[in-house]
Design an enzyme around this catalytic site. Sequence first.
Site, short mmCIF file in Angstrom:
data_model
loop_
_atom_site.label_atom_id
_atom_site.label_comp_id
_atom_site.label_asym_id
_atom_site.label_seq_id
_atom_site.Cartn_x
_atom_site.Cartn_y
_atom_site.Cartn_z
N GLY A 87 0.84 -1.19 0.00
CA GLY A 87 0.00 0.00 0.00
C GLY A 87 0.87 1.23 0.00
N TYR A 88 0.25 2.37 -0.27
CA TYR A 88 0.99 3.62 -0.44
C TYR A 88 0.60 4.64 0.62
CZ TYR A 88 2.64 1.55 -4.65
OH TYR A 88 3.27 0.69 -5.51
#
Length: 157
Positions: free
Chosen positions: A30-31
């Site tokens: 994820g970012y």
Amino acid sequence: MGVEIERKFLVDHEKWHQLEKPAGVHYQQGYILNDNNRTVRVRITDTQGYITLKGSGTSHMSRAEYEYEIPLKDGRELLKEFTKNGTEKTRYRIPYDGFTWEVDEFLGDNKGLIVAEIELEDEHDEFEKPYWVTKEVTDDARYFNSNLAVHPFKDWD
């Protein structure tokens, strides 16, 4: 400065599925930050966590990159508490002609997409493509993992 020099290619599904390959590693990522010039990514496997910072570079092929191992527990917590978008995939590491190709079979909203990447020492390094590698997509931003997190393959025309 850490620099990643990477080229991306699509994979012929039929030839890929016929290939004998080692076990893959499942990744969730994820970012925390995801914009045009930089990303901060959290990634976990079944046993380890990583945080990666990527910056802008001289091309889509070369960019600043710093990656650090973090405890798996921290990686899980960061994914849960600090990321909105992400991807999931199984990665295979395939040695071929003196290089290691990393082949990602995407899952979830990106299921059906298979991308092969090769990391180079220099942008001008020559290499032979395996028979199961097809079109180069290095300069096509749709195939960046950071973009697949917000514009998944299932939504493409």
